[in-house]
Structures are given as C-alpha cells and as structure tokens.
Design a protein around this motif. Structure first.
Motif, PDB file in Angstrom:
ATOM      1  N   UNK A 136     -16.157  16.301 -14.611  1.00  0.00           N
ATOM      2  CA  UNK A 136     -15.036  15.422 -14.945  1.00  0.00           C
ATOM      3  C   UNK A 136     -13.844  16.076 -15.602  1.00  0.00           C
ATOM      4  N   UNK A 137     -13.884  17.380 -15.897  1.00  0.00           N
ATOM      5  CA  UNK A 137     -12.743  18.033 -16.523  1.00  0.00           C
ATOM      6  C   UNK A 137     -11.559  18.089 -15.551  1.00  0.00           C
ATOM      7  N   UNK A 138     -10.372  17.795 -16.042  1.00  0.00           N
ATOM      8  CA  UNK A 138      -9.182  17.790 -15.188  1.00  0.00           C
ATOM      9  C   UNK A 138      -8.636  19.200 -15.026  1.00  0.00           C
ATOM     10  N   UNK A 139      -8.415  19.594 -13.786  1.00  0.00           N
ATOM     11  CA  UNK A 139      -7.878  20.904 -13.459  1.00  0.00           C
ATOM     12  C   UNK A 139      -6.429  20.841 -13.014  1.00  0.00           C
ATOM     13  N   UNK A 140      -6.033  19.720 -12.459  1.00  0.00           N
ATOM     14  CA  UNK A 140      -4.681  19.577 -11.946  1.00  0.00           C
ATOM     15  C   UNK A 140      -4.366  18.122 -11.711  1.00  0.00           C
ATOM     16  N   UNK A 141      -3.097  17.856 -11.480  1.00  0.00           N
ATOM     17  CA  UNK A 141      -2.652  16.488 -11.231  1.00  0.00           C
ATOM     18  C   UNK A 141      -1.463  16.514 -10.284  1.00  0.00           C
ATOM     19  N   UNK A 142      -1.275  15.419  -9.577  1.00  0.00           N
ATOM     20  CA  UNK A 142      -0.148  15.290  -8.656  1.00  0.00           C
ATOM     21  C   UNK A 142       0.329  13.849  -8.665  1.00  0.00           C
ATOM     22  N   UNK A 143       1.583  13.660  -8.307  1.00  0.00           N
ATOM     23  CA  UNK A 143       2.128  12.306  -8.249  1.00  0.00           C
ATOM     24  C   UNK A 143       3.171  12.212  -7.154  1.00  0.00           C
TER      25      UNK A 143
END
Length: 328
Positions: free
Chosen positions: A64-71
């Motif tokens: 569940x650790x966040x590595x990246x994000x996009x929008x």
C-alpha cells in the motif's frame, strides 16, 4: 524509500490525502502540500459550476505504500471543455522503475477516451529527465514561470517610505480592515470587482475564463487565506484599484506566498503595485516571516522588474508545456 519490484495502479481516494500530500511534497519540495490544502482544492474543483473533470490515480506497492501519482484535471480559471492539465509525479526513491511511464500511459489513455484536444503539463528547468519525458510524449514548451524569493532580512521597509506611496485620494487597507468598515459582503464584492479587473492581463497560455462571485469566494475559504495579508488600494468611491495578496504557507509558518498582485487598467503606471507590495511586505515583517515567495511569468517584464527592485531573486523556472491546442 527503496524502489519496488512490483506496483499497481488504482484511482486515488480521499483516504489517500495524507500520504498523497507527503508524496507530492517529496516530488516538489519547493511547493509542499498538506492533506488540508489538497482536500480544499479537490472540493473546489468537484463543486465548480462548470462541471470540471477531476481524475487521480496512485501507484502503490503490494503493502500500500505510494510510489507515484497522476492526475487529469480541468481548472476553472482557464477552462475549455477539451483542455486538460496532466500531472505525473514519482517519489525520488522510486524513479527509474517504470512507475512514471505506467502512470503517463494511463493518463494518456484516459484523455484520449475523453477526446482531449489540448493537454498542459510541466517540469522545472533543472529536471532534464522530466523535460525529456514530456518532450518524448509530444509536449512542447509554451511558457516559463519563475519562483521569486525575498529574504526578509534583506528588506528595509523604512527605505521605501517616500518611494512607495499611493496617488492622492487612494488609501491602502487590508481586506480585514475593509470588512470591518463596510461589512463582509460589501468588502468582498469590492475585492472581487478589483480582482477580476486586475487579472485580465495576467500572462497565461490561453484566455482567462470569467469567474463567478460564488466561485471567487472559495478563494477566501482556503486554509492559506490571510485577510490581514490582502492589501487593497481603495478609491474615495470604495472601488478597488489595485491589490496584492499574501497567503500562509501551511508547511512553513515563517514563509508567506504571494497570490495576485495587479492594478486595474485605469490606474496603471502610477505606482500602485509597488506601494501595495511594500505594504504587504511590512505585514510579512510584522508577522515574523523569514521569506516571501512569488511567481512570475518570464514574459511579465514590469512585475519582474518591480520584484527585482524590492530584492526578490529568481529561482529555477517552471517550464509549462503543451500537447495539442484547442484553437489550432
């Protein structure tokens, strides 16, 4: 963070806001985020009367650790139904593992399905890998913006006492003071009218979208809003001829960020912007600010010159890039 061997993509949820703020701050420490500011921004976008499109995704490890994000977002200030703003960010410790490429491909597929004709994105000029990443995906540079930063230890307000004055008949007040004088509704209406007029010539990559009063009011609900830091030049008739805004920084209590500084066309070239900037910097000094940050398009020569006179110094530029064009 150690780069993972595997990851998955999923839509972001409001439960991610804390971890997402930490991730975005690691990606861009120049402009840190908080869960509170992200929540406010998302609420403003989702409730906007134009029905703006808002889509976000995260890349995460099996635990569940966040590595990246996009929008893929639409903004009300420069709206067209076929124009979108795309962002992809990867934690510095997880780069080079395909996370950014996977997120970018997902955003591209999403925007193609929506028939996007123009997409705006960007990166800092000292991030050659990010700029190449965008160029390789068909983006081209259209504008640059500086972060300009003033070290308050270098600012001498007394030195400007006789050089930063308003023309006869005008007075400088804070939004808090004007609200006490006129009542909150009347003060907000005057501020709104001046803000609308002052923003007309702000450099941008496309024409500004009209902003309704109700939408404008959401700016005043932002957690960063500082009524005492909103300086207004007011005429005898109660009209706002110019303004300069200071906002709190939610990560650093000794940093303030400048919003809009501008003058209505009828009052330009009479020193109003300089007088209000100096007045705002006096407020910053009284609040114990260590730094004041502002953003300027590299094409905005008058404002760059004004900020240089006051001691602001440019940092690395943000490169705004575009793929497609709605009015082509």
């Amino acid at each position: 963070m150690t780069a993972p061997q595997s990851f998955a993509l999923r839509p972001a949820t409001d439960a991610d806001l804390g971890a997402l703020a930490d991730l975005l701050t690691a990606v861009n420490p120049r402009h840190p985020q908080t869960a509170e500011s992200l929540a406010h921004d998302l609420h403003s976008l989702r409730s906007h009367p134009l029905g703006l499109h808002v889509a976000q995704w995260v890349a995460h490890t099996p635990d569940g650790a966040l590595l990246g994000a996009a929008s893929a977002l639409q903004f009300g200030g420069m709206y067209h139904p076929d124009r979108y703003h795309a962002e992809v960010g990867v934690h510095p410790g997880a780069r080079g593992q395909g996370v950014g490429a996977a997120l970018a491909a997902h955003v591209t597929t999403h925007l193609e399905a929506r028939g996007a004709r123009e997409v705006l994105a960007g990166a800092y000029e000292d991030e050659p890998r990010s700029l190449h990443f965008l160029t390789a995906r068909g983006f081209r540079e259209v504008m640059r913006f500086f972060d300009n930063v003033l070290d308050m230890a270098d600012f001498d307000a007394d030195a400007w006492a006789d050089r930063a004055t308003l023309p006869a008949g005008l007075r400088a007040v804070t939004l808090a003071d004007l609200s006490a004088e006129l009542g909150e509704e009347a003060a907000h209406r005057a501020f709104y009218a001046g803000w609308l007029a002052a923003r007309e010539d702000v450099p941008r990559t496309a024409p500004a979208t009209p902003v309704a009063y109700e939408d404008f009011l959401t700016r005043l609900d932002r957690p960063e809003h500082l009524p005492r830091g909103t300086l207004l030049a007011v005429t005898p008739a109660g009209e706002v001829a110019a303004l300069s805004e200071l906002h709190r920084d939610l990560h650093d209590p000794r940093r303030l960020n400048t919003g809009l500084t501008g003058t209505t066309r009828a009052w330009r070239r009479q020193g109003l912007a300089l007088a209000l900037k100096v007045a705002a910097l006096r407020v910053a000094r009284d609040l114990g600010a260590r730094e004041v940050w502002t953003g300027n398009a590299t094409t905005n020569a008058p404002m760059l010159a004004l900020n240089d006179r006051l001691g602001f110094r440019p940092r690395v530029a943000w490169v705004e890039m575009q793929r497609g064009q709605v009015d082509a």
